[in-house]
Design a protein around this motif. Structure first.
Motif, short mmCIF file in Angstrom:
data_model
loop_
_atom_site.label_atom_id
_atom_site.label_comp_id
_atom_site.label_asym_id
_atom_site.label_seq_id
_atom_site.Cartn_x
_atom_site.Cartn_y
_atom_site.Cartn_z
N SER A 197 26.73 13.35 -32.06
CA SER A 197 28.00 12.71 -31.70
C SER A 197 28.51 11.82 -32.83
O SER A 197 29.72 11.66 -33.00
CB SER A 197 27.85 11.89 -30.42
OG SER A 197 26.88 10.86 -30.60
N THR A 198 27.61 11.27 -33.61
CA THR A 198 28.00 10.38 -34.70
C THR A 198 28.77 11.12 -35.78
O THR A 198 29.67 10.56 -36.41
CB THR A 198 26.75 9.70 -35.32
OG1 THR A 198 26.00 9.08 -34.28
CG2 THR A 198 27.13 8.68 -36.36
N VAL A 199 28.47 12.38 -35.99
CA VAL A 199 29.05 13.12 -37.11
C VAL A 199 30.08 14.19 -36.72
O VAL A 199 30.66 14.82 -37.59
CB VAL A 199 27.95 13.77 -37.99
CG1 VAL A 199 27.07 12.71 -38.62
CG2 VAL A 199 27.12 14.77 -37.20
N MET A 200 30.32 14.36 -35.43
CA MET A 200 31.21 15.45 -34.99
C MET A 200 32.63 15.37 -35.53
O MET A 200 33.29 16.39 -35.67
CB MET A 200 31.24 15.52 -33.46
CG MET A 200 30.02 16.21 -32.87
SD MET A 200 29.68 17.85 -33.55
CE MET A 200 31.02 18.81 -32.86
N SER A 212 23.35 3.62 -39.00
CA SER A 212 23.75 2.24 -38.70
C SER A 212 24.31 2.04 -37.31
O SER A 212 24.62 0.92 -36.93
CB SER A 212 24.80 1.78 -39.71
OG SER A 212 24.27 1.84 -40.99
N VAL A 213 24.47 3.09 -36.54
CA VAL A 213 24.95 2.94 -35.17
C VAL A 213 23.94 3.47 -34.16
O VAL A 213 24.27 3.71 -33.00
CB VAL A 213 26.35 3.59 -34.97
CG1 VAL A 213 27.41 2.85 -35.75
CG2 VAL A 213 26.32 5.06 -35.33
N SER A 214 22.70 3.61 -34.59
CA SER A 214 21.67 4.18 -33.71
C SER A 214 21.33 3.27 -32.54
O SER A 214 20.85 3.74 -31.52
CB SER A 214 20.41 4.48 -34.52
OG SER A 214 19.89 3.28 -35.09
N LEU A 262 33.42 4.41 -35.29
CA LEU A 262 33.79 5.62 -36.03
C LEU A 262 35.31 5.77 -36.11
O LEU A 262 35.84 6.21 -37.13
CB LEU A 262 33.14 6.85 -35.41
CG LEU A 262 31.60 6.89 -35.52
CD1 LEU A 262 31.05 8.06 -34.73
CD2 LEU A 262 31.14 6.93 -36.96
N ASN A 263 36.03 5.38 -35.05
CA ASN A 263 37.49 5.40 -35.10
C ASN A 263 38.01 4.40 -36.12
O ASN A 263 38.97 4.69 -36.86
CB ASN A 263 38.09 5.12 -33.72
CG ASN A 263 37.99 6.30 -32.79
OD1 ASN A 263 37.88 7.44 -33.22
ND2 ASN A 263 38.01 6.03 -31.50
N PHE A 288 36.46 -4.58 -36.70
CA PHE A 288 36.19 -3.25 -37.27
C PHE A 288 34.84 -2.73 -36.77
O PHE A 288 34.70 -1.56 -36.43
CB PHE A 288 36.20 -3.34 -38.80
CG PHE A 288 35.80 -2.07 -39.50
CD1 PHE A 288 36.74 -1.11 -39.80
CD2 PHE A 288 34.48 -1.85 -39.89
CE1 PHE A 288 36.38 0.07 -40.46
CE2 PHE A 288 34.11 -0.69 -40.55
CZ PHE A 288 35.06 0.27 -40.83
N ALA A 289 33.85 -3.62 -36.72
CA ALA A 289 32.49 -3.24 -36.34
C ALA A 289 32.22 -3.39 -34.84
O ALA A 289 31.08 -3.25 -34.39
CB ALA A 289 31.48 -4.08 -37.13
N SER A 290 33.26 -3.68 -34.06
CA SER A 290 33.15 -3.82 -32.61
C SER A 290 32.09 -4.84 -32.18
O SER A 290 31.37 -4.62 -31.21
CB SER A 290 32.85 -2.46 -31.95
OG SER A 290 33.93 -1.60 -32.12
#
Length: 177
Positions: free
Chosen positions: A130-133, A97-99, A110-111, A46-48
């Motif tokens: 891009s994180t929130v688009m 958390s993905v910065s 995000l997927n 899930f978290a790649s």
């Protein structure tokens, strides 16, 4: 609200996360110590971060140094996201958390959130557009005040702050090519 209710119903992954000097398995399973290896591996997917873990000599039994000293910043963030996933809380808060991950990994995470957290609340705090688009709604804060609350499509049409941030990010991406 009772504190125990908050603890039971919220999983948070802060930007400056903390990992224990323990195995990767125990760091991921922290919120649910009875987790099976399958559940922990699913959380890592899930978290790649699953492919990274498989590269370590002892895989999920690899012991991380103090506060995740032996893993990269991006791996640390993804292990913390996996920990939050294992909790399976109705509310998930991802605080930038993905910065520390690349755009491809960010998209994968995000997927996963979009597919697997349907019907649950996920709050994503981010400095990258891009994180929130693909989020349902976005809150724009400017100087600590609410500037806008709308869909990404509407914000790109109406909000100067969002339009500016979006343009700057696109320019950064072009310059990186």
């Amino acid at each position: 609200i009772k504190i125990q209710s908050v603890r039971n119903n919220v999983a948070i992954t802060p930007q400056d996360n903390f990992l224990f000097s323990d195995s990767i398995f125990n760091n991921i399973a922290f919120s649910n110590i009875d987790s099976s290896m399958d559940k922990v591996k699913r959380a890592a997917q899930f978290a790649s971060v699953d492919e990274d873990i498989e590269q370590f000599t002892n895989k999920y039994d690899s012991v991380m140094g103090e506060n995740g000293h032996t893993v990269s910043g991006g791996q640390k963030q993804r292990i913390s996201i996996a920990r939050a996933y294992v909790k399976n809380a109705p509310i998930l808060i991802l605080d930038d958390s993905v910065s520390a991950v690349d755009m491809k990994t960010e998209k994968s995470i995000l997927n996963s959130i979009k597919e697997e957290r349907k019907g649950k609340t996920t709050l994503v705090v981010a400095s990258r557009i891009s994180t929130v688009m693909d989020m349902d709604k976005i809150i724009i804060l400017k100087d600590g005040e609410l500037d806008a609350f709308d869909t990404p499509v509407n914000l790109l049409k109406t909000n100067k702050t969002f339009i500016r941030m979006h343009s700057l990010q696109q320019l950064e991406e072009e310059m990186a090519k």
